[in-house]
Design a protein around this motif. Structure first.
Motif, PDB file in Angstrom:
ATOM      1  N   ASP A 143       0.818  -1.222   0.000  1.00 52.38           N
ATOM      2  CA  ASP A 143       0.000   0.000   0.000  1.00 52.38           C
ATOM      3  C   ASP A 143       0.847   1.266   0.000  1.00 52.38           C
ATOM      4  N   TYR A 144       1.959   1.241   0.723  1.00 60.30           N
ATOM      5  CA  TYR A 144       2.692   2.480   0.970  1.00 60.30           C
ATOM      6  C   TYR A 144       4.132   2.489   0.452  1.00 60.30           C
ATOM      7  N   GLY A 145       4.559   1.407  -0.178  1.00 59.83           N
ATOM      8  CA  GLY A 145       5.928   1.381  -0.691  1.00 59.83           C
ATOM      9  C   GLY A 145       6.971   1.268   0.397  1.00 59.83           C
ATOM     10  N   LEU A 146       6.618   0.632   1.510  1.00 58.15           N
ATOM     11  CA  LEU A 146       7.527   0.490   2.642  1.00 58.15           C
ATOM     12  C   LEU A 146       8.155  -0.901   2.635  1.00 58.15           C
ATOM     13  N   ASN A 147       8.903  -1.192   1.603  1.00 57.54           N
ATOM     14  CA  ASN A 147       9.489  -2.518   1.455  1.00 57.54           C
ATOM     15  C   ASN A 147      10.763  -2.648   2.282  1.00 57.54           C
ATOM     16  N   LEU A 178       0.758  10.359  12.439  1.00 54.52           N
ATOM     17  CA  LEU A 178       2.153   9.941  12.542  1.00 54.52           C
ATOM     18  C   LEU A 178       3.028  11.178  12.747  1.00 54.52           C
ATOM     19  N   ILE A 179       3.772  11.191  13.854  1.00 59.24           N
ATOM     20  CA  ILE A 179       4.701  12.284  14.164  1.00 59.24           C
ATOM     21  C   ILE A 179       6.099  11.840  13.759  1.00 59.24           C
ATOM     22  N   LEU A 180       6.787  12.653  12.963  1.00 61.68           N
ATOM     23  CA  LEU A 180       8.157  12.356  12.567  1.00 61.68           C
ATOM     24  C   LEU A 180       9.062  13.489  13.037  1.00 61.68           C
ATOM     25  N   ALA A 192      15.818  10.355   1.459  1.00 58.20           N
ATOM     26  CA  ALA A 192      14.867  11.410   1.818  1.00 58.20           C
ATOM     27  C   ALA A 192      13.776  11.538   0.764  1.00 58.20           C
ATOM     28  N   ASP A 193      14.154  11.461  -0.503  1.00 56.83           N
ATOM     29  CA  ASP A 193      13.161  11.533  -1.579  1.00 56.83           C
ATOM     30  C   ASP A 193      12.173  10.378  -1.478  1.00 56.83           C
ATOM     31  N   HIS A 194      12.661   9.188  -1.162  1.00 55.83           N
ATOM     32  CA  HIS A 194      11.765   8.033  -1.016  1.00 55.83           C
ATOM     33  C   HIS A 194      10.820   8.236   0.164  1.00 55.83           C
ATOM     34  N   LEU A 199       5.335   9.542   2.451  1.00 52.88           N
ATOM     35  CA  LEU A 199       4.472  10.459   3.205  1.00 52.88           C
ATOM     36  C   LEU A 199       3.311  10.956   2.349  1.00 52.88           C
ATOM     37  N   LYS A 200       3.564  11.205   1.074  1.00 53.82           N
ATOM     38  CA  LYS A 200       2.486  11.638   0.178  1.00 53.82           C
ATOM     39  C   LYS A 200       1.426  10.555   0.029  1.00 53.82           C
ATOM     40  N   ILE A 201       1.881   9.310  -0.078  1.00 61.44           N
ATOM     41  CA  ILE A 201       0.925   8.196  -0.188  1.00 61.44           C
ATOM     42  C   ILE A 201       0.107   8.076   1.090  1.00 61.44           C
ATOM     43  N   LEU A 202       0.792   8.178   2.245  1.00 62.22           N
ATOM     44  CA  LEU A 202       0.087   8.106   3.530  1.00 62.22           C
ATOM     45  C   LEU A 202      -0.963   9.212   3.636  1.00 62.22           C
ATOM     46  N   ARG A 203      -0.588  10.420   3.259  1.00 61.11           N
ATOM     47  CA  ARG A 203      -1.538  11.537   3.297  1.00 61.11           C
ATOM     48  C   ARG A 203      -2.723  11.275   2.383  1.00 61.11           C
ATOM     49  N   ASP A 204      -2.445  10.815   1.166  1.00 57.03           N
ATOM     50  CA  ASP A 204      -3.528  10.576   0.204  1.00 57.03           C
ATOM     51  C   ASP A 204      -4.453   9.453   0.654  1.00 57.03           C
ATOM     52  N   GLU A 205      -3.944   8.569   1.530  1.00 60.10           N
ATOM     53  CA  GLU A 205      -4.772   7.492   2.071  1.00 60.10           C
ATOM     54  C   GLU A 205      -5.510   7.920   3.337  1.00 60.10           C
TER      55      GLU A 205
END
Length: 529
Positions: A143-147, A178-180, A192-194, A199-205
Motif C-alpha cells: 500500500d505504501y511502498g515500505l518494502n 504519525l509524528i516524525l 529522503a526523496d523516497h 508520506l504523500k501516499i500516507l496523506r492521500d490514504e
C-alpha cells in the motif's frame, strides 16, 4: 513498558470537525525553563503539517506531550474533536497517534518482524503474532511502498530501511496520526526523496502527518501547513503555499536570515594536509578507501561529496588518527602523521588538527558528562588532570563557548544528554573550532542544527578559512557542499572519481559523479592535485 489505560477508547471523528489533533494552551516547564508557553495547534486530518523552529524552541517537547512522553503542566488535547488524556505512549497509540523518533527505538540484534511485534504480541505464543505481522507488513509494503526484508536483522539494514521499520511499527499498531521528528537528519538525498513519496501516499490514504524539521526546503516540498515556534511560543501558522523560506526563517529566528553563504574568493597557500594512496578498511575488514590522494591548502575549504557508505566516514577517522590505514600516508604540516597506535588522535590534536566527527553521540560526546566536561574533552590536559583539574577555568571556557555559539540552555552544569541534538552539535563545534587548529576536518557540521545556527556555523567556517586554516568538509547536504567549498571532490566506492567547481557544478553533475558516472565537465581524479 507502559500499560495502556484500559478505559481509553479511540475517539470517533466528532461531527463536523476537520481536525485530527488540537492542542489548546499547552504549558510545560523544566525547572526554570518554560519550554512550552500557552501553545495552540490545530492539525487538519489527512494533511502534512510541518512544525519548524530553532533548537530549543519547544517543538520536540510539544510532540512528546502529544505522544505521552511528557505530561503538560496545563492545557488540553483533543483527538478527532474529543478531549483525550494521554498518560503514556501506549495511551497515544490507542488513540491512533504514532511517533518516529530522531534516534530510532529499535533492537539491533532483533529482526524486522520481531521489532514490529515487540510489545504488541497477541499472546504468549509468538507464532500466531509472527504470521499475522508477516501478512500485515506485506499489505503495508504494497500500500505504501515500505518494502523491507522482514527477516533481516536491524543492524544489517541501512539507516533509510531502519526508518521504514519505525514507520511500519507505528502503522502496524494502527496509527492514524504519525509524528516524525527530524526524519531526514540521517538520510541520504535519495532516501529522503523516497520518504517524501511514502508520506504523500500516507496523506492521500487519509493519514495525518506531523513533520518536525529545520530544513525549509523539506517544508516547502512536502507540507500543506506549517507552524513556526520560537522560544517556546507558537508565533505563526501558515498555508505552505502562501509563504517562502525567507519568511519562515525570519519567523523562526526573529530577524532576517541569509539562506546562502556569502564569501570572498579563496587565496590558497601552502599544503597543510596531504593524503597519498590511502587504503583504509572498516571494522569488518572491507576496504572502504582504495588509494585516495588529496591535498588541502591553507585558506581553502575542500568539500567531499558522496552517498553515505562510500568511504567518507573512514576517511575522516583515518585523518583524525582513529583508524589505522592499511597503506598510504597522511602528512600534516609536512610531517608524516599516519595513524600507528591508540595515541595517534591525541598527537594529531597537539600538532594542530581538530576533528568534528559525523556522529556526535557515538564519537563526539559523552552524553552522561556535564556540558563543561564535554567542552574540554580531548583538550583537558590544558586544565590539569585528576584531582588537580582546574574546574573553574574549564567552566569559564565552556561558558565562553555557550555565549559565542548560543548554546541552549546556557548551563555548563547540565548533563549533555539533556541538550537538544542541535545544541549538542554546537558543543562539539565550539570545542574543536575554538582551539585555533591549523587544519579542521569536519563531518556533517550542521546535522540536526536549526536555520539560525546553520548561518552562524557556516560563517565561522568561512572565517577560519579566511584566517588561513585548511578545512576538509564532508556533508551529505549538497547545498552545503556547494556553498561552502572552494573545491569539491566526489567519493564513490572508495575512489575519488572526479572533482567539480562549486561555482559551476549543479546537482545533476554532482549526482552523476556520486553514482560513479564521470561527466564531460568534471575533471578526472588525476587532475585533483
Amino acid at each position: 513498558m507502559d500499560t495502556p489505560n484500559e478505559n481509553l477508547q479511540r475517539p470517533d471523528v466528532a461531527a463536523g470537525t476537520p481536525l485530527a489533533i488540537e492542542l489548546k494552551k499547552i504549558n510545560k516547564r523544566f525547572g526554570p525553563v518554560h519550554a512550552n508557553k500557552d501553545i495552540d495547534l490545530a492539525v487538519k486530518r489527512g494533511s502534512v503539517h510541518g512544525i519548524v523552529g530553532e533548537n530549543g524552541a519547544g517543538k520536540s517537547t510539544l510532540m512528546s506531550i502529544l505522544y505521552g512522553f511528557y505530561h503538560a503542566d496545563s492545557g488540553e488535547i483533543l483527538v478527532n474533536g474529543k478531549h483525550a488524556t494521554i498518560h503514556n505512549s501506549s495511551d497515544a497509540l490507542h488513540l491512533g497517534i504514532g511517533m518516529v523518533h530522531q534516534h530510532f527505538m529499535l533492537v539491533d540484534n532483533f529482526t524486522v518482524i520481531e521489532n514490529v511485534i515487540l510489545g504488541a504480541e497477541d499472546s504468549a505464543l509468538l507464532r500466531p503474532s509472527v504470521d499475522k505481522a508477516r501478512r500485515e507488513l506485506q499489505r503495508l509494503a504494497d500500500d505504501y511502498g515500505l518494502n523491507v526484508p522482514v527477516d533481516a536483522l536491524i543492524e544489517d539494514l541501512s539507516v533509510g530501511q531502519q526508518q521504514r521499520v519505525e514507520i511500519l511499527k507505528a502503522l502496524y499498531r494502527g496509527a492514524d496520526t504519525l509524528i516524525l521528528d527530524e526524519p531526514t537528519g540521517v538520510l541520504t538525498p535519495a532516501e529522503a526523496d523516497h520518504l517524501f513519496e511514502v508520506l504523500k501516499i500516507l496523506r492521500d490514504e487519509g493519514k495525518t502527518i506531523i513533520l518536525i524539521t529545520h530544513k525549509l526546503r523539506e517544508i516547502m516540498a512536502i507540507t500543506d501547513m506549517v507552524s513556526v515556534m520560537r522560544q517556546g511560543q507558537m508565533v505563526e501558522t501558515l498555508a505552505t503555499s502562501s509563504t517562502t523560506p525567507e519568511q519562515l526563517a525570519e519567523l523562526m529566528v526573529g530577524r532576517r536570515v541569509l539562506l546562502r553563504v556569502h564569501k570572498e574568493a579563496a587565496h590558497p597557500g601552502d599544503v597543510l594536509l596531504e593524503v597519498n594512496d590511502l587504503v583504509v578498511a572498516d571494522d569488518a575488514g572491507t576496504e572502504r578507501l582504495k588509494g585516495v590522494s588529496l591535498q588541502v591548502r591553507a585558506g581553502e575549504i575542500l568539500g567531499v561529496a558522496g552517498v553515505a557508505g562510500n568511504g567518507q566516514s573512514e576517511l575522516l577517522e583515518a585523518l583524525a588518527g582513529m583508524r589505522v590505514a592499511r597503506s598510504g600516508t597522511i602528512r600534516l604540516n609536512g610531517e608524516d602523521v599516519t595513524a600507528a597506535n591508540e595515541d595517534s588522535a591525541a598527537i594529531l590534536r597537539r600538532n594542530g588538527l581538530a576533528h568534528v566527527p559525523e556522529d556526535r553521540i557515538r564519537m563526539g560526546l559523552v552524553t552522561n558528562f556535564f556540558e563543561w566536561e564535554n567542552a574540554i574533552l580531548g583538550y583537558h590536559e590544558k586544565y590539569g588532570s585528576g584531582l588537580m583539574l582546574d574546574v573553574k577555568a574549564a567552566k569559564a571556557e565552556a561558558q565562553r563557548h555557550i555565549e559565542k555559539f548560543d548554546i541552549r540552555p546556557a548551563n555548563t552544569d547540565l548533563k549533555t544528554a539533556n541538550f537538544s541534538g542541535g545544541n549538542q552539535q554546537k558543543i562539539v563545534l565550539a570545542r574543536e573550532m575554538e582551539r585555533d587548529p591549523d587544519v579542521l576536518i569536519v563531518g556533517q557540521p550542521t546535522r540536526g542544527v536549526d536555520i539560525g545556527a546553520i548561518e552562524f556555523i557556516h560563517n565561522q567556517i568561512i572565517k577560519m578559512r579566511d584566517a588561513g586554516k585548511a578545512i576538509l568538509l564532508v556533508s551529505v547536504e549538497l547545498d552545503e557542499i556547494r556553498s561552502l567549498s572552494d573545491r569539491i571532490v566526489v567519493l564513490f566506492d572508495g575512489h575519488i572519481v572526479g572533482q567539480a567547481d562549486p561555482a559551476t557544478a549543479d546537482e545533476g553533475e554532482l549526482g552523476l559523479l556520486m553514482a560513479g558516472v564521470k561527466t564531460g565537465d568534471a575533471h578526472t581524479a588525476e587532475a585533483i592535485r
